[in-house]
Design a protein around this motif. Structure first.
Motif, PDB file in Angstrom:
ATOM      1  N   SER A 175       0.843  -1.201   0.000  1.00 51.08           N
ATOM      2  CA  SER A 175       0.000   0.000   0.000  1.00 51.08           C
ATOM      3  C   SER A 175       0.876   1.247   0.000  1.00 51.08           C
ATOM      4  O   SER A 175       2.021   1.225   0.464  1.00 51.08           O
ATOM      5  CB  SER A 175      -0.925   0.018   1.219  1.00 51.08           C
ATOM      6  OG  SER A 175      -0.175   0.138   2.421  1.00 51.08           O
ATOM      7  N   HIS A 176       0.322   2.334  -0.515  1.00 52.56           N
ATOM      8  CA  HIS A 176       1.067   3.587  -0.599  1.00 52.56           C
ATOM      9  C   HIS A 176       0.164   4.749  -0.221  1.00 52.56           C
ATOM     10  O   HIS A 176      -0.995   4.814  -0.645  1.00 52.56           O
ATOM     11  CB  HIS A 176       1.613   3.804  -2.017  1.00 52.56           C
ATOM     12  CG  HIS A 176       2.557   2.733  -2.471  1.00 52.56           C
ATOM     13  ND1 HIS A 176       3.864   2.644  -2.041  1.00 52.56           N
ATOM     14  CD2 HIS A 176       2.357   1.670  -3.306  1.00 52.56           C
ATOM     15  CE1 HIS A 176       4.438   1.590  -2.592  1.00 52.56           C
ATOM     16  NE2 HIS A 176       3.548   0.976  -3.363  1.00 52.56           N
ATOM     17  N   GLY A 177       0.701   5.656   0.583  1.00 54.97           N
ATOM     18  CA  GLY A 177      -0.023   6.860   0.932  1.00 54.97           C
ATOM     19  C   GLY A 177      -1.156   6.619   1.904  1.00 54.97           C
ATOM     20  O   GLY A 177      -1.390   5.506   2.380  1.00 54.97           O
ATOM     21  N   HIS A 178      -1.873   7.683   2.188  1.00 54.95           N
ATOM     22  CA  HIS A 178      -2.937   7.637   3.182  1.00 54.95           C
ATOM     23  C   HIS A 178      -4.193   6.940   2.669  1.00 54.95           C
ATOM     24  O   HIS A 178      -4.998   6.459   3.463  1.00 54.95           O
ATOM     25  CB  HIS A 178      -3.269   9.070   3.625  1.00 54.95           C
ATOM     26  CG  HIS A 178      -4.202   9.163   4.778  1.00 54.95           C
ATOM     27  ND1 HIS A 178      -3.964   8.529   5.983  1.00 54.95           N
ATOM     28  CD2 HIS A 178      -5.398   9.816   4.915  1.00 54.95           C
ATOM     29  CE1 HIS A 178      -4.959   8.786   6.825  1.00 54.95           C
ATOM     30  NE2 HIS A 178      -5.840   9.557   6.199  1.00 54.95           N
ATOM     31  N   THR A 179      -4.353   6.877   1.352  1.00 52.48           N
ATOM     32  CA  THR A 179      -5.593   6.322   0.800  1.00 52.48           C
ATOM     33  C   THR A 179      -5.363   5.073  -0.034  1.00 52.48           C
ATOM     34  O   THR A 179      -6.233   4.695  -0.819  1.00 52.48           O
ATOM     35  CB  THR A 179      -6.312   7.384  -0.061  1.00 52.48           C
ATOM     36  OG1 THR A 179      -5.446   7.778  -1.141  1.00 52.48           O
ATOM     37  CG2 THR A 179      -6.688   8.604   0.762  1.00 52.48           C
ATOM     38  N   GLY A 180      -4.213   4.408   0.158  1.00 55.79           N
ATOM     39  CA  GLY A 180      -3.895   3.270  -0.700  1.00 55.79           C
ATOM     40  C   GLY A 180      -4.137   1.904  -0.109  1.00 55.79           C
ATOM     41  O   GLY A 180      -3.771   0.888  -0.727  1.00 55.79           O
ATOM     42  N   TYR A 181      -4.771   1.812   1.038  1.00 55.98           N
ATOM     43  CA  TYR A 181      -4.890   0.528   1.730  1.00 55.98           C
ATOM     44  C   TYR A 181      -5.882  -0.427   1.064  1.00 55.98           C
ATOM     45  O   TYR A 181      -5.813  -1.639   1.267  1.00 55.98           O
ATOM     46  CB  TYR A 181      -5.277   0.753   3.195  1.00 55.98           C
ATOM     47  CG  TYR A 181      -4.218   1.487   3.978  1.00 55.98           C
ATOM     48  CD1 TYR A 181      -3.128   0.801   4.512  1.00 55.98           C
ATOM     49  CD2 TYR A 181      -4.289   2.861   4.178  1.00 55.98           C
ATOM     50  CE1 TYR A 181      -2.155   1.469   5.235  1.00 55.98           C
ATOM     51  CE2 TYR A 181      -3.320   3.542   4.898  1.00 55.98           C
ATOM     52  CZ  TYR A 181      -2.251   2.838   5.421  1.00 55.98           C
ATOM     53  OH  TYR A 181      -1.273   3.509   6.127  1.00 55.98           O
ATOM     54  N   PHE A 182      -6.823   0.112   0.274  1.00 59.14           N
ATOM     55  CA  PHE A 182      -7.800  -0.741  -0.414  1.00 59.14           C
ATOM     56  C   PHE A 182      -7.400  -1.017  -1.859  1.00 59.14           C
ATOM     57  O   PHE A 182      -8.187  -1.599  -2.607  1.00 59.14           O
ATOM     58  CB  PHE A 182      -9.182  -0.088  -0.394  1.00 59.14           C
ATOM     59  CG  PHE A 182      -9.925  -0.263   0.907  1.00 59.14           C
ATOM     60  CD1 PHE A 182     -10.799  -1.324   1.093  1.00 59.14           C
ATOM     61  CD2 PHE A 182      -9.753   0.642   1.941  1.00 59.14           C
ATOM     62  CE1 PHE A 182     -11.486  -1.485   2.283  1.00 59.14           C
ATOM     63  CE2 PHE A 182     -10.444   0.501   3.139  1.00 59.14           C
ATOM     64  CZ  PHE A 182     -11.306  -0.569   3.318  1.00 59.14           C
ATOM     65  N   ALA A 183      -6.199  -0.634  -2.264  1.00 60.14           N
ATOM     66  CA  ALA A 183      -5.778  -0.843  -3.646  1.00 60.14           C
ATOM     67  C   ALA A 183      -5.618  -2.337  -3.937  1.00 60.14           C
ATOM     68  O   ALA A 183      -5.056  -3.079  -3.120  1.00 60.14           O
ATOM     69  CB  ALA A 183      -4.472  -0.115  -3.917  1.00 60.14           C
ATOM     70  N   PRO A 184      -6.090  -2.812  -5.077  1.00 64.32           N
ATOM     71  CA  PRO A 184      -5.932  -4.227  -5.436  1.00 64.32           C
ATOM     72  C   PRO A 184      -4.464  -4.633  -5.437  1.00 64.32           C
ATOM     73  O   PRO A 184      -3.588  -3.868  -5.840  1.00 64.32           O
ATOM     74  CB  PRO A 184      -6.528  -4.295  -6.844  1.00 64.32           C
ATOM     75  CG  PRO A 184      -7.509  -3.183  -6.890  1.00 64.32           C
ATOM     76  CD  PRO A 184      -6.896  -2.078  -6.074  1.00 64.32           C
ATOM     77  N   GLY A 185      -4.207  -5.851  -4.975  1.00 64.52           N
ATOM     78  CA  GLY A 185      -2.852  -6.379  -4.926  1.00 64.52           C
ATOM     79  C   GLY A 185      -2.119  -6.106  -3.642  1.00 64.52           C
ATOM     80  O   GLY A 185      -1.024  -6.644  -3.427  1.00 64.52           O
ATOM     81  N   THR A 186      -2.683  -5.297  -2.754  1.00 66.13           N
ATOM     82  CA  THR A 186      -2.022  -5.011  -1.483  1.00 66.13           C
ATOM     83  C   THR A 186      -2.342  -6.087  -0.454  1.00 66.13           C
ATOM     84  O   THR A 186      -3.393  -6.730  -0.496  1.00 66.13           O
ATOM     85  CB  THR A 186      -2.476  -3.652  -0.928  1.00 66.13           C
ATOM     86  OG1 THR A 186      -3.908  -3.678  -0.730  1.00 66.13           O
ATOM     87  CG2 THR A 186      -2.119  -2.519  -1.877  1.00 66.13           C
TER      88      THR A 186
END
Length: 372
Positions: free
Chosen positions: A348-359
């Motif tokens: 994940s990256h940044g404050h809003t990246g926790y729901f990004a696919p592949g994380t």
């Protein structure tokens, strides 16, 4: 005594410096939207059915559910047509009826905004704002979207469902943080930083085996400033979250209440709500500035709490975890002494990246939502 005072002053100064350093205090504060849905007075005064309608200000979701269960379908539909903003926001009302009512309310409000956009008596700025609202409402009406709540007051609020809320074996709710309202509910430029994008990603990651509610149902802070650093809006939001969860408990599967995912300032809302096992199967916090409590022991011990590891590029890591003189949100939920179960954030990256696919974080969220 002097040493304790110096520590307190230093903590306050550190919190203020963190907010200022991250972008400065936002001008003004937000007024929380509270109370029953718009149109409730007309609803309560409606005697066309010859029966008393449940007061949205006082009736519990279980009472609302019992009321609608006793009505034939034609009478339910008639109420949705006459009072779409009430029925569409009435926790405990049948889910399909709420979808229909909100579609009617969105179409009606869109008409109002289009009329405002063409009104020469308004300023150019107001006409532009009306066109933006009308376009937002059109987008929510497109493609058979399942809108569980719609409130045009203030900056606007909404809730959208991904999946079959009445049939899915498990349910999840996404509670967002700052800068989320009706216009920013779903952004193509930042898909995983909005409640709709987060919920959509979680729904897909569970193999569409969980119904997920994207809930922008409270007044969030704007920018970094007094609202974001204090709990006033979170307290108001916690009461609205409690009612949403009560409504889901009586309209979905009571044996499997929702798992609640709380992002950023939304984790303060969840901490103050502190739902019990009848309302929630678990709480998951991510990008959290704190939960407004000292430790997991201050929450209901029957509801598991997970805290997602903070990735190195999440700016929330620069916010001090203090609570002094009403400023700050307390201990770090990811800290070893807080008592939360850890979840990974690899990829994940940044404050809003926790729901990004592949994380790793999204994979863990899906496992928790599925009860694994």
């Amino acid at each position: 005594m002097q040493q304790r005072l110096r520590r307190t002053v230093a903590a306050v100064a550190l919190a203020v410096a963190a907010v200022l350093g991250a972008g400065g205090w936002a001008a003004g504060t937000q007024q929380a939207v509270t109370g029953p849905p718009p149109g409730s007075a007309a609803w309560v005064a409606d005697t066309t059915l010859g029966i008393r309608l449940p007061d949205p200000a006082t009736a519990a979701p279980a009472e609302v559910a019992a009321f609608f269960a006793a009505l034939p379908p034609a009478r339910r539909d008639a109420l949705a047509v006459r009072h779409p903003l009430v029925v569409g926001n009435l926790d405990g009302a049948p889910v399909p009826l709420r979808y229909r009512a909100n579609a009617l309310a969105l179409a009606e409000e869109r008409g109002h905004q289009l009329a405002r956009a063409a009104d020469p008596a308004l300023t150019p700025r107001d006409r532009t704002a009306a066109r933006e609202r009308a376009e937002r409402y059109r987008g929510l009406l497109d493609g058979g979207r399942q809108i569980l709540a719609f409130d045009p007051r203030g900056r606007g609020q909404a809730a959208e469902v991904f999946g079959d809320l009445t049939a899915a074996p498990r349910t999840a709710v996404v509670v967002p943080g700052s800068d989320i309202d009706l216009l920013s509910f779903d952004r193509a430029a930042d898909p995983y930083g909005t409640p709709a994008g987060m919920a959509r990603a979680l729904y897909e990651a569970t193999g569409r085996g969980t119904a997920v509610v994207a809930w922008a149902g409270y007044t969030t802070p704007v920018g970094l400033g007094p609202d974001a650093a204090t709990e006033d809006l979170a307290r108001a939001g916690a009461r609205r979250l409690d009612r949403l969860l009560d409504g889901l408990a009586v309209t979905t599967r009571p044996e499997a209440p929702a798992t609640v995912f709380c992002h950023s300032y939304g984790s303060v809302v969840c901490g103050l709500a502190a739902p019990g096992p009848a309302r929630a199967s678990g709480l998951v916090v991510l990008g959290s500035p704190g939960m407004g409590v000292d430790s997991a022991a201050d929450l209901d011990p029957r509801v598991p709490l997970w805290a997602t590891a903070r990735n190195g590029s999440d700016w929330i890591g620069n916010v001090p975890h203090v609570s002094v003189l009403g400023l700050g949100h307390g201990a770090d939920p990811t800290g070893p002494g807080f008592g939360a179960r850890p979840l990974p954030a690899t990829g994940s990256h940044g404050h809003t990246g926790y729901f990004a696919p592949g994380t790793a974080s999204l994979a863990a969220f899906a496992a928790v939502a599925l009860g694994r």
